[in-house]
Enzyme design. Structure first.
Site, short mmCIF file in Angstrom:
data_model
loop_
_atom_site.label_atom_id
_atom_site.label_comp_id
_atom_site.label_asym_id
_atom_site.label_seq_id
_atom_site.Cartn_x
_atom_site.Cartn_y
_atom_site.Cartn_z
N CYS A 113 0.81 -1.23 0.00
CA CYS A 113 0.00 0.00 0.00
C CYS A 113 0.84 1.27 0.00
CB CYS A 113 -0.94 0.01 1.19
SG CYS A 113 -2.18 -1.28 1.11
N HIS A 249 -3.07 7.92 2.42
CA HIS A 249 -3.50 6.59 1.97
C HIS A 249 -4.89 6.33 2.54
CE1 HIS A 249 -3.77 2.44 1.06
NE2 HIS A 249 -3.44 1.98 2.26
N ASN A 279 -10.14 0.88 -0.02
CA ASN A 279 -8.67 0.89 0.08
C ASN A 279 -8.10 0.26 -1.19
OD1 ASN A 279 -5.98 0.36 0.60
ND2 ASN A 279 -6.32 -0.32 2.70
O1 UT7 Z 1 -3.80 -0.45 3.63
C1 UT7 Z 1 -2.79 -1.18 4.20
C2 UT7 Z 1 -2.79 -1.23 5.66
N1 UT7 Z 1 -4.04 -1.70 6.18
C3 UT7 Z 1 -4.66 -1.00 7.11
O2 UT7 Z 1 -4.19 0.05 7.46
C4 UT7 Z 1 -5.88 -1.59 7.76
C5 UT7 Z 1 -5.81 -1.37 9.24
N2 UT7 Z 1 -6.86 -2.01 9.99
C6 UT7 Z 1 -8.15 -1.63 9.95
O3 UT7 Z 1 -8.54 -0.80 9.16
C7 UT7 Z 1 -9.09 -2.21 10.98
O4 UT7 Z 1 -8.34 -2.94 11.93
C8 UT7 Z 1 -10.20 -3.13 10.39
C9 UT7 Z 1 -11.20 -2.29 9.63
C10 UT7 Z 1 -9.58 -4.17 9.50
C11 UT7 Z 1 -10.94 -3.83 11.53
O5 UT7 Z 1 -11.47 -2.86 12.40
P1 UT7 Z 1 -11.21 -2.98 13.97
O6 UT7 Z 1 -11.97 -1.90 14.59
O7 UT7 Z 1 -9.72 -2.99 14.19
O8 UT7 Z 1 -11.86 -4.35 14.31
P2 UT7 Z 1 -11.24 -5.60 15.08
O9 UT7 Z 1 -10.39 -6.41 14.15
O10 UT7 Z 1 -10.64 -5.15 16.37
O11 UT7 Z 1 -12.54 -6.41 15.40
C12 UT7 Z 1 -13.57 -5.88 16.27
C13 UT7 Z 1 -14.77 -6.78 16.16
C14 UT7 Z 1 -14.43 -8.26 16.25
O12 UT7 Z 1 -15.51 -8.90 16.90
P3 UT7 Z 1 -15.41 -9.27 18.47
O13 UT7 Z 1 -14.24 -10.20 18.58
O14 UT7 Z 1 -15.22 -7.98 19.17
O15 UT7 Z 1 -16.73 -9.92 18.72
C15 UT7 Z 1 -14.39 -8.70 14.82
O16 UT7 Z 1 -14.64 -10.07 14.67
O17 UT7 Z 1 -15.39 -6.60 14.87
C16 UT7 Z 1 -15.50 -7.87 14.23
N3 UT7 Z 1 -15.39 -7.67 12.80
C17 UT7 Z 1 -16.44 -7.42 12.02
N4 UT7 Z 1 -17.74 -7.28 12.27
C18 UT7 Z 1 -18.55 -7.00 11.25
C19 UT7 Z 1 -14.25 -7.68 12.04
N5 UT7 Z 1 -14.56 -7.43 10.76
C20 UT7 Z 1 -15.91 -7.26 10.72
C21 UT7 Z 1 -16.82 -6.99 9.69
N6 UT7 Z 1 -18.12 -6.86 9.99
N7 UT7 Z 1 -16.41 -6.81 8.41
#
Ligand code: UT7
Length: 322
Positions: A113, A249, A279
């Site tokens: 990225c 980005h 993204n």
């Molecule tokens: O571009 C290159 C670099 N990439 C990035 O910079 C991406 C960086 N990361 C992110 O943007 C975020 O971490 C994500 C958008 C990928 C995830 O968001 P988050 O707020 O960090 O979520 P999380 O992984 O901490 O998960 C929180 C909760 C979890 O459920 P529990 O364990 O709390 O019950 C996940 O299972 O959200 C759940 N979850 C979802 N729920 C609904 C994860 N993905 C989804 C989804 N829909 N798509």
């Protein structure tokens, strides 16, 4: 002393729009969650057979057209992509052939990225050292090809597109600096494992796909991007208030807002396309830049700050007078 300056920009998005509602049919997610946690409402997905090269060609032609350049004006092509057309020839060489240019240097840069910032820094160095006069710098991706469409942690975020710019030699700056960083210690947090010299036989079927520990990536991205933009300002003796536009980005609206907050930049000085583009990896910065140049937000003479972060980890920033 020779500098480089952005002469023109261009971009191209695939026609197909994929909404969050469609993703609700594929994985256990919701429009509400995706908007709240990422800022994305819809994204573009390449048509079957439409490749990173196809997108790059259209973006490049748009940048050439907008600058009033012909292909013979170009003496360097740098393409940033982690979803290349082939292992080799490079997407840059294939693009060179499509454009009917012969003989000039053409190569790909792979920094996931952060690829566009790396390509931009590379082209700037070529121009400043006199090795090139006018470069096509492109970020192009078909991330949809490496997404596991059953993985809600990645399929709701990544998307396809291409952005391009023409960077040319100039007596006036132009690009003030680029700062590139990487730390392979984070290799396991964001990857597409298995491919040519890796393990074909690890059971990735039908093709290698992306694995991301999103939350951990998020934290390092916010920290390092914050440091990176401060580094760009300090190196040029600039204050936060000198920045007219942040072109970040487009990984996650919360990362964008965190970096903008660190710079104390108001919302209307930050170019955000994530809501409609998702993204697009190496394409996201040049796509956002082109949009804001074309709609007249970014004006000649303004100070622009570009930044990106991605797999590797690799990240960086660039400060330029547009
Ligand atoms: O571009 C290159 C670099 N990439 C990035 O910079 C991406 C960086 N990361 C992110 O943007 C975020 O971490 C994500 C958008 C990928 C995830 O968001 P988050 O707020 O960090 O979520 P999380 O992984 O901490 O998960 C929180 C909760 C979890 O459920 P529990 O364990 O709390 O019950 C996940 O299972 O959200 C759940 N979850 C979802 N729920 C609904 C994860 N993905 C989804 C989804 N829909 N798509």
């Amino acid at each position: 002393m020779t500098h480089s300056r952005i002469a023109s920009t261009g971009s191209h998005l695939p026609e197909r729009v994929m909404t969050n509602a469609e993703l609700e049919q594929l994985v256990d997610t919701s429009d509400e969650w995706i908007v709240a946690r990422t800022g994305i409402r819809e994204r573009r997905i390449a048509a079957p057979g439409e490749t990173s090269l196809d997108l790059a060609e259209k973006a490049a032609l748009a940048a050439l057209d907008r600058g009033g350049f012909s292909v013979s004006d170009i003496d360097l092509i740098v393409v940033a992509t982690c979803t290349p057309e082939k292992v080799f020839p490079s997407t840059a060489c294939l693009l060179q052939e499509r454009l009917g240019i012969h003989g000039c240097a053409a190569f790909d840069v792979q920094a996931a990225c952060a690829g566009f910032i790396y390509a931009f820094g590379t082209a700037d160095s070529f121009i400043r050292s006199g090795m090139a006069r006018r470069a096509l710098v492109i970020g192009t991706e078909t991330m949809s090809r490496v997404i596991d469409w059953q993985d809600r942690g990645t399929c709701v975020i990544f998307a396809d597109g291409a952005g391009a710019l023409v960077l040319e030699a100039s007596d006036e700056p132009g690009v003030l600096s680029t700062h590139l960083h990487a730390d392979g210690a984070y290799k396991d947090l964001l990857e597409v494992p298995g491919w040519v010299s890796g393990d074909y036989d690890q059971g990735y079927d039908p093709a290698p796909h992306m694995l991301m520990k999103g939350n951990e990536v998020f934290k390092v991205a916010v920290r390092e991007l914050g440091k990176s933009v401060e580094e760009a300002l300090a190196a040029n003796d600039k204050q936060r208030s000198d920045v007219d536009w942040l072109i970040p980005h487009q990984a996650n609206i919360r990362i964008i807002n965190a970096v903008a907050k660190r710079l104390k930049l108001p919302d209307d000085r930050v170019v955000k396309t994530i809501e409609r583009h998702g993204n697009t990896s190496a394409a996201s910065v040049p796509l956002a830049l082109d949009e804001a140049c074309r709609d007249g937000r970014i004006q000649r003479g303004q100070l622009i700050l570009l930044e990106a972060f991605g797999g590797g980890f690799a990240w960086g920033s660039a400060l330029a007078v547009y």
